[in-house]
Design a protein around this motif. Structure first.
Motif, PDB file in Angstrom:
ATOM      1  N   GLY A 176      -3.628  19.331  -6.516  1.00  0.00           N
ATOM      2  CA  GLY A 176      -4.014  19.056  -5.136  1.00  0.00           C
ATOM      3  C   GLY A 176      -3.276  17.845  -4.607  1.00  0.00           C
ATOM      4  O   GLY A 176      -2.090  17.667  -4.842  1.00  0.00           O
ATOM      5  N   GLU A 177      -3.998  16.996  -3.896  1.00  0.00           N
ATOM      6  CA  GLU A 177      -3.380  15.793  -3.354  1.00  0.00           C
ATOM      7  C   GLU A 177      -4.381  14.648  -3.394  1.00  0.00           C
ATOM      8  O   GLU A 177      -5.485  14.759  -2.870  1.00  0.00           O
ATOM      9  N   ILE A 178      -4.012  13.577  -4.058  1.00  0.00           N
ATOM     10  CA  ILE A 178      -4.838  12.380  -4.099  1.00  0.00           C
ATOM     11  C   ILE A 178      -4.638  11.616  -2.793  1.00  0.00           C
ATOM     12  O   ILE A 178      -3.503  11.398  -2.362  1.00  0.00           O
ATOM     13  N   ASP A 179      -5.720  11.215  -2.163  1.00  0.00           N
ATOM     14  CA  ASP A 179      -5.620  10.502  -0.893  1.00  0.00           C
ATOM     15  C   ASP A 179      -5.411   9.015  -1.160  1.00  0.00           C
ATOM     16  O   ASP A 179      -6.349   8.220  -1.135  1.00  0.00           O
ATOM     17  N   LEU A 180      -4.158   8.632  -1.423  1.00  0.00           N
ATOM     18  CA  LEU A 180      -3.857   7.243  -1.708  1.00  0.00           C
ATOM     19  C   LEU A 180      -4.066   6.366  -0.477  1.00  0.00           C
ATOM     20  O   LEU A 180      -4.382   5.175  -0.599  1.00  0.00           O
ATOM     21  N   ALA A 181      -3.913   6.942   0.713  1.00  0.00           N
ATOM     22  CA  ALA A 181      -4.149   6.169   1.934  1.00  0.00           C
ATOM     23  C   ALA A 181      -5.611   5.750   2.027  1.00  0.00           C
ATOM     24  O   ALA A 181      -5.932   4.654   2.515  1.00  0.00           O
ATOM     25  N   ASP A 182      -6.507   6.603   1.545  1.00  0.00           N
ATOM     26  CA  ASP A 182      -7.929   6.258   1.533  1.00  0.00           C
ATOM     27  C   ASP A 182      -8.188   5.117   0.554  1.00  0.00           C
ATOM     28  O   ASP A 182      -8.948   4.191   0.852  1.00  0.00           O
ATOM     29  N   PHE A 183      -7.543   5.183  -0.625  1.00  0.00           N
ATOM     30  CA  PHE A 183      -7.651   4.081  -1.582  1.00  0.00           C
ATOM     31  C   PHE A 183      -7.132   2.789  -0.968  1.00  0.00           C
ATOM     32  O   PHE A 183      -7.698   1.718  -1.160  1.00  0.00           O
ATOM     33  N   GLN A 184      -6.033   2.900  -0.228  1.00  0.00           N
ATOM     34  CA  GLN A 184      -5.458   1.715   0.402  1.00  0.00           C
ATOM     35  C   GLN A 184      -6.438   1.066   1.362  1.00  0.00           C
ATOM     36  O   GLN A 184      -6.596  -0.158   1.379  1.00  0.00           O
ATOM     37  N   GLN A 185      -7.113   1.885   2.170  1.00  0.00           N
ATOM     38  CA  GLN A 185      -8.083   1.348   3.126  1.00  0.00           C
ATOM     39  C   GLN A 185      -9.243   0.656   2.409  1.00  0.00           C
ATOM     40  O   GLN A 185      -9.732  -0.392   2.852  1.00  0.00           O
ATOM     41  N   LYS A 186      -9.645   1.213   1.279  1.00  0.00           N
ATOM     42  CA  LYS A 186     -10.792   0.665   0.554  1.00  0.00           C
ATOM     43  C   LYS A 186     -10.477  -0.679  -0.102  1.00  0.00           C
ATOM     44  O   LYS A 186     -11.365  -1.515  -0.257  1.00  0.00           O
ATOM     45  N   ILE A 187      -9.214  -0.891  -0.478  1.00  0.00           N
ATOM     46  CA  ILE A 187      -8.873  -2.138  -1.166  1.00  0.00           C
ATOM     47  C   ILE A 187      -8.240  -3.168  -0.239  1.00  0.00           C
ATOM     48  O   ILE A 187      -7.940  -4.279  -0.678  1.00  0.00           O
ATOM     49  N   LYS A 188      -8.073  -2.817   1.029  1.00  0.00           N
ATOM     50  CA  LYS A 188      -7.444  -3.748   1.966  1.00  0.00           C
ATOM     51  C   LYS A 188      -8.176  -5.086   1.999  1.00  0.00           C
ATOM     52  O   LYS A 188      -7.556  -6.158   2.094  1.00  0.00           O
TER      53      LYS A 188
END
Length: 264
Positions: A176-188
């Motif tokens: 599938g596809e891991i949502d790295l952009a979502d991870f980025q938002q969470k660790i900002k």
């Protein structure tokens, strides 16, 4: 065909699938063309990547003395937050350290069976991600030097791993596809306050296609324990050669080893 020489990490080219070339003392061998062929590897000696002497390899392709003396094996290679070239302070060789440290770096998230954080020089994109076997990678910060990237990584690795689990990377068959952009938002929010200016949003998500299929089992071997090995090459991921029967050899982990390689 027979080849002989010093192992260096494989050169890779981002294609569909990724193309790999093994360097053996000047011979450039296109490994993708060898899938399904019997390869025999025999360990015959060492050649330090720094002094070129036939001395046992200690780490990263260096003999023990070079590992503790060469600026190319300094602590800042592993821990960029220790960089001091931007202050004009030498660790081992200031001129070399300036060349490595005083250039643009990228802090990134990648997926290698887990989501991890890392640092690389811009000139090593996408090579760094391919070498670690990343399925996806996303830049999240752009800095002016290695120290700045290292400080950001230190803050983020309190919440994410910063090491690749090689076994998970090889076992992973995520489609599938891991949502790295979502991870980025969470660790900002964990970015150091003085380093928020380096935060980069909306970057391109990199995806990689390896000539590799997950095996039923994984057995990693080294030439120290198995100085002669013969099997059919079945695939490559990261810097790992995959042989029939689930046997894997980490090419980068054998930099500086001298081998004889026969292809039949």
């Amino acid at each position: 065909m027979k080849f002989q020489g010093q192992i260096l990490k494989m050169t890779s080219f981002d294609a569909q699938p990724i193309q790999y070339y093994l360097t053996l003392s000047g011979d450039l061998i296109h490994m993708n063309e060898l899938f399904g062929k019997e390869i025999t590897i025999k360990h015959t000696g060492f050649q330090c990547v720094n002094c070129n002497e036939n001395k046992p390899i200690y780490r990263m392709g260096f003999c023990k003395s070079c590992f503790f003396e060469s600026p190319y094996a300094s602590d800042t290679i592993i821990r960029p937050e220790l960089s001091t070239a931007h202050l004009g302070i030498a660790e081992r060789d200031l001129q070399v350290e300036k060349q490595i440290q005083l250039q643009p770096h990228t802090v990134y998230l990648s997926y290698t069976g887990d989501v991890k954080v890392g640092v690389t020089r811009n000139t090593q994109i996408p090579t760094r991600w391919i070498d670690q076997g990343a399925t996806f990678a996303l830049p999240i910060a752009r800095t002016e030097n290695r120290y700045e990237a290292g400080v950001i990584e230190v803050a983020l690795k309190e919440h994410l791993p910063d090491k690749t689990n090689w076994r998970k990377m090889l076992q992973d068959d995520f489609e599938g596809e891991i949502d790295l952009a979502d991870f980025q938002q969470k660790i900002k929010e964990y970015f150091p306050a003085d380093f928020q200016k380096f935060y980069s949003e909306g970057e391109e998500l990199w995806k990689f296609d390896y000539p590799f299929e997950k095996p039923e089992k994984i057995n990693s071997f080294t030439l120290d324990k198995k100085p002669e090995f013969s099997a059919k090459l079945t695939g490559i991921k990261g810097q790992y050669l995959s042989f029939e029967g689930g046997n894997f050899m980490n090419v980068r982990g054998h930099e500086g080893y001298v081998i004889e390689m026969e292809i039949s």
